[in-house]
Every structure is written in C-alpha cells, then in structure tokens.
Design an enzyme around this catalytic site. Structure first.
Site, PDB file in Angstrom:
ATOM      1  N   GLY A 251       0.764  -1.247   0.000  1.00  0.00           N
ATOM      2  CA  GLY A 251       0.000   0.000   0.000  1.00  0.00           C
ATOM      3  C   GLY A 251       0.785   1.282   0.000  1.00  0.00           C
ATOM      4  N   GLU A 288       3.653  -6.974   1.664  1.00  0.00           N
ATOM      5  CA  GLU A 288       3.234  -7.243   0.275  1.00  0.00           C
ATOM      6  C   GLU A 288       3.256  -5.964  -0.554  1.00  0.00           C
ATOM      7  OE1 GLU A 288      -0.799  -8.452   0.928  1.00  0.00           O
ATOM      8  OE2 GLU A 288      -0.256 -10.064   2.284  1.00  0.00           O
ATOM      9  N   ARG A 291       3.108  -1.329  -5.792  1.00  0.00           N
ATOM     10  CA  ARG A 291       3.365  -0.036  -6.452  1.00  0.00           C
ATOM     11  C   ARG A 291       4.716   0.575  -6.063  1.00  0.00           C
ATOM     12  NH1 ARG A 291      -0.818   3.275  -7.971  1.00  0.00           N
ATOM     13  NH2 ARG A 291      -2.171   2.123  -6.548  1.00  0.00           N
ATOM     14  N   ARG A 327      -5.073   3.962 -15.703  1.00  0.00           N
ATOM     15  CA  ARG A 327      -5.293   4.601 -14.407  1.00  0.00           C
ATOM     16  C   ARG A 327      -6.036   5.939 -14.491  1.00  0.00           C
ATOM     17  NH1 ARG A 327      -1.496   6.226 -11.782  1.00  0.00           N
ATOM     18  NH2 ARG A 327      -2.362   5.851  -9.723  1.00  0.00           N
ATOM     19  N   TYR A 331      -9.318   5.914 -12.278  1.00  0.00           N
ATOM     20  CA  TYR A 331      -9.295   6.608 -10.979  1.00  0.00           C
ATOM     21  C   TYR A 331      -9.011   8.102 -11.115  1.00  0.00           C
ATOM     22  CZ  TYR A 331      -7.228   1.894  -9.993  1.00  0.00           C
ATOM     23  OH  TYR A 331      -6.897   0.568  -9.945  1.00  0.00           O
ATOM     24  N   CYS A 359     -12.111   5.077 -28.781  1.00  0.00           N
ATOM     25  CA  CYS A 359     -13.389   5.778 -28.959  1.00  0.00           C
ATOM     26  C   CYS A 359     -14.167   5.873 -27.652  1.00  0.00           C
ATOM     27  CB  CYS A 359     -14.209   5.071 -30.027  1.00  0.00           C
ATOM     28  SG  CYS A 359     -13.374   5.160 -31.598  1.00  0.00           S
ATOM     29  N   GLU A 360     -13.644   6.621 -26.714  1.00  0.00           N
ATOM     30  CA  GLU A 360     -14.290   6.894 -25.429  1.00  0.00           C
ATOM     31  C   GLU A 360     -13.853   8.284 -25.007  1.00  0.00           C
ATOM     32  OE1 GLU A 360     -16.141   4.809 -23.448  1.00  0.00           O
ATOM     33  OE2 GLU A 360     -15.852   2.959 -24.591  1.00  0.00           O
ATOM     34  N   TYR A 387       0.567  -0.943 -12.211  1.00  0.00           N
ATOM     35  CA  TYR A 387      -0.858  -0.900 -12.558  1.00  0.00           C
ATOM     36  C   TYR A 387      -1.098  -0.230 -13.915  1.00  0.00           C
ATOM     37  CZ  TYR A 387      -1.178  -2.291  -7.700  1.00  0.00           C
ATOM     38  OH  TYR A 387      -1.001  -2.963  -6.526  1.00  0.00           O
TER      39      TYR A 387
HETATM   40  N1  PLP Z   1      -1.684  -6.940  -0.978  1.00  0.00           N
HETATM   41  C1  PLP Z   1      -2.972  -6.992  -1.304  1.00  0.00           C
HETATM   42  C2  PLP Z   1      -3.846  -7.989  -0.648  1.00  0.00           C
HETATM   43  C3  PLP Z   1      -3.502  -6.106  -2.258  1.00  0.00           C
HETATM   44  O1  PLP Z   1      -4.798  -6.147  -2.565  1.00  0.00           O
HETATM   45  C4  PLP Z   1      -2.636  -5.169  -2.874  1.00  0.00           C
HETATM   46  C5  PLP Z   1      -3.132  -4.200  -3.871  1.00  0.00           C
HETATM   47  O2  PLP Z   1      -4.254  -3.936  -4.048  1.00  0.00           O
HETATM   48  C6  PLP Z   1      -1.287  -5.175  -2.514  1.00  0.00           C
HETATM   49  C7  PLP Z   1      -0.842  -6.063  -1.570  1.00  0.00           C
HETATM   50  C8  PLP Z   1      -0.303  -4.231  -3.142  1.00  0.00           C
HETATM   51  O3  PLP Z   1      -0.620  -2.926  -2.904  1.00  0.00           O
HETATM   52  P1  PLP Z   1       0.360  -1.753  -3.391  1.00  0.00           P
HETATM   53  O4  PLP Z   1       0.605  -1.962  -4.834  1.00  0.00           O
HETATM   54  O5  PLP Z   1      -0.393  -0.518  -3.113  1.00  0.00           O
HETATM   55  O6  PLP Z   1       1.610  -1.863  -2.566  1.00  0.00           O
END
Ligand code: PLP
Length: 430
Positions: A251, A288, A291, A327, A331, A359-360, A387
C-alpha cells in the site's frame, strides 16, 4: 495542473533523468528505444526497482522479514525475475499469477495467495505446488479450502485477512480496509473465524494479515492498523491459537505529482518501534508491497499523432490510450507527461489535453498540460511501472505495447508488441 515545458526534476526517479537535453533510463536514450521498437513502449529501470527494494531491505535489517512483491502491480516475467533473484517472495491473487511466478523462477514456499474469490481449482493448484500461505478472506473460504486440502491429502497453511476498519486516506477505489469494502474478515468476527479455522482438519493456522489500501502517503493509517492487528494477535493467542507470522500488506504510495509518501525504511523504522514497544518486534514479519517497488521505475513512451486545436480545448492525440494506461480513466489518476527531447523554447507552448485514439471520452492520459510539441514528437508518461501494463487490455483491438527492461547501458526486449492477429488468435468463426 500545468507542468513546465522543460521539466527540471522528475518525481522520485533518480534512474530516469535528462542528460544533455534528452531523457534517459539509466544509460539508455529513450529516443533510441522509441525509434528501434516503436511506441507505445514501456521502459523499466532494473536499478530503480532494486533501489526501491533496497529501502525495504534496509528497513528490515536484523529482523525476520519476508518481502512478498504484490505482482498485480506489474506481472511481466522479467520484472518477476528481478525480484525473485533479489530474494523476494510473491503475493499472488490468481492461478494465472501463480503460473507466472513459477515461470519466472519464484520459490513456491515464498508465495502467499491473497484475494476474496479463490476457486477450488486454484486452491488445489497452489496446494500441490506447496505455497507458503493462503491469505483467507471469509469463513466460507475457510470451509472450502479445508475440503480441497483434505481431498488432496494435504494441509493448507492459512492466515486470515483482517479488515481493521482503518481509513487509508486514499482514492475510494483503492481503499480496502474499511467496513464497507469487500476485503477481509471484520475485526469483530476475527476471533470466531480463527477458532473456526483451527477446528478444520485441512487447515493449519500460521499467520494473520491485513492490507488497508493503496497509494497511502501517510504513516498514521499503518500505525492504527498495526495496533488493531496486534490487539487481535493477543486475543487469538490467548485463545490457544499460535500466530507464527504477521503480514502487514502493501500500500505504500509513490510520488506521482508532488506526493510525499514516507520512504519505505523511514516508514518501517516507525512501525518497528511500535512493534518493539508492544513486544512483537522479533516475530516473523511479512509485507506485500507492489506499487512502491515498480511504479516509479517505469515510463511509457508514446508518439504525438496529431495536434487538434479547439475553441474550448486543445487536444494532443497520442498513440498510447486507456487500454495501455488505464489509471487516469479508472481513478482520474495523474501521470506526469514530459517530452523525451524537449524542444528549445522557440515557439509558444500550449495547454493540451493528452488523449488516445480509443473511442471513449474517458480515454485521456493527462488534462490541461502545458507542452511545446509537434506531431511526431515522443512523450514519456512517467510513473508508469505499476498498474499500467498489468491492467492493459485489447479494447478497440489494440495490441498491447512492447516492454523493455534497462540494465545499465543494456536494453532487453522483455515483451514483444502484440499484433492484431495475436489479439484474436484464440477466436474462431462459427
Ligand atoms: N496486498 C494486497 C492484498 C492487495 O490487494 C494489494 C493491492 O491492491 C497489494 C498487496 C499491493 O498494494 P500496493 O501496490 O499498493 O503496494
């Protein structure tokens, strides 16, 4: 928001910089890559990825920690290979991602499987290959996973994804840890779900996890989520269910447009202080990130096709579109867009909306950008490592872009451009 005609510093991207008036990734000229490989073209810096990973590794020095790259951010095989060779595990969300990790040489024991909708077939595939952990998101999923494991004569290592009900203060579409989100098990139901998991014959409880959202630029939501998760670890262990690892998800945000997220090592220094204070600093930790490992390591090169002046708007029509860079359409996200070889300030710059050929009306890449461009110029869409390619589609029967991985002065073609034929190769006439 207008950007200068000739940008001075690119956001958070030391490996992507102007040298002698032209944009380079490490030691490679982007204008050369565009000429040889065509556009749209994604270009990634290996050094930028390893330097982003290095910040996490520094942050965890001396701890038991496993970094599992959330490959949904960019799942191209050579990108996975970079992280596998650097010792990373992987956070996957589908059987397809599992197949990719294995094809890239990832270690099955370092794979964690997230996601709210794993199928029985995906569970079986992951069990048989011996992944490290299933991050389970509902009590119903616990039952199914146990059945699948028992019938395969195996036991599934599980962690329960807790929804800590913490506001990550990010875009609603990438916020995942609030009560109204589909993700995770509600905080108040967690103990019951752990008792349930511990009672099932096909499961072995090994951990707890949470992930509160993406593009998080503040530390407080992480600290709040950590407090809530640690409270739960205490309750679960008091109920006689040991928790081997604690996974705090991903995140962490990046600098797209003057955003100022903490550096990964600075963030973890604060989080580890809290963990130590609460007596959990020596536990096995997992994270995890997606980004923050790849986002600012990539650019997308695109050619200006036409300039279309208008009464209300000037349009700069380029050959990349929402199918390549989804993106902004999804968003309203911001990517900096800069010329690869800025023109000397001879003519007047103009304010343009940068749009693609799809075409959008939603097919825009940047709005109200001050640029000095002509048809035929190459632009670089920055912060395009995460992403973008992994979300790319064939909408309007557009083949997906080619990809290059730069390593020093070497440019490796890691994905060929998709032809129109490739896009319908699996279809047949009746
Ligand atoms: N872990 C889980 C369960 C996720 O759903 C996500 C992204 O949506 C991530 C990790 C990676 O998030 P980020 O790319 O923001 O680090």
């Amino acid at each position: 928001m207008n950007t200068p005609v000739v940008p001075h510093a690119l956001p958070g991207q030391p490996h992507i910089a102007y040298q002698n008036g032209t944009l380079m990734v490490e030691g490679v000229h982007l204008s050369d890559l565009a000429r040889v490989h065509g556009t749209p073209l994604f270009v990634y810096s290996k050094a930028a990825m390893l330097s982003a990973l290095g910040a996490y590794q520094r942050g965890f020095a001396g701890r038991q920690a496993q970094i599992c790259y959330a490959m949904k951010a960019n799942s191209s095989l050579a990108v996975l290979q970079v992280f596998a060779e650097a010792g990373c595990g992987f956070d996957i969300v589908s059987g397809g991602e599992l197949a990719r990790v294995l094809a890239a040489g990832g270690d099955p024991a370092k794979i964690i499987f997230s996601g709210v909708g794993k199928t029985r077939a995906e569970m079986k595939q992951a069990l048989q290959i011996g992944i490290g952990c299933f991050n389970v998101e509902s009590e119903a999923e616990l039952d199914v996973l146990s059945q699948v494991a028992v019938s395969a004569g195996l036991q599934a290592p599980v962690s329960l994804r807790v929804n800590p009900n913490v506001d990550p203060k990010t875009h609603p579409y990438i916020s995942t840890g609030l009560k109204g989100n589909k993700f995770g098990i509600a905080h108040e139901d967690t103990l019951r779900a752990y008792r349930h998991a511990a009672s099932l014959p096909g499961l072995k409880v090994v951990g707890i996890d949470c992930h509160i959202g993406s593009q998080i630029t503040e530390t407080t939501p992480y600290l709040d989520a950590m407090d809530r998760v640690l409270d739960l670890v205490g309750e679960i262990e008091s109920a006689g269910i040991p928790i081997h690892h604690i996974d705090f998800g991903g995140g962490l945000g990046i600098n797209y447009n003057g955003d100022t997220p903490p550096e990964a090592d600075a963030l973890w220094s604060q989080l580890l202080t809290k963990l130590d204070a609460r007596g959990y600093g020596q536990r096995q930790l997992m994270i995890e990130p997606g980004r923050s490992l790849v986002g600012n390591a990539g650019v997308c090169l695109t050619e200006v096709l036409y300039l279309k002046p208008g009464e209300q708007k000037n349009f700069c029509i380029v050959d990349a579109a929402m199918n390549d860079l989804p993106r902004p359409a999804m968003y309203q996200a911001f990517h900096q867009i800069v010329p690869v070889s800025p023109r000397p300030n001879a003519g007047a710059s103009q304010v343009y909306d940068i749009v693609g050929p799809v075409c959008e009306s939603g097919d825009w890449i940047g709005r109200d950008r001050q640029l000095l461009v002509q048809a035929g110029d190459t632009l670089a869409v920055l912060s395009a490592g995460a992403y973008c390619m992994s979300m790319a589609s064939n909408y309007n029967t557009r083949g997906r872009a080619a990809e290059i991985l730069v390593d020093g002065t070497q440019a490796h073609l890691i994905r060929q451009r998709e032809s129109a034929f490739d896009t319908f190769a699996l279809e047949q006439l009746v």
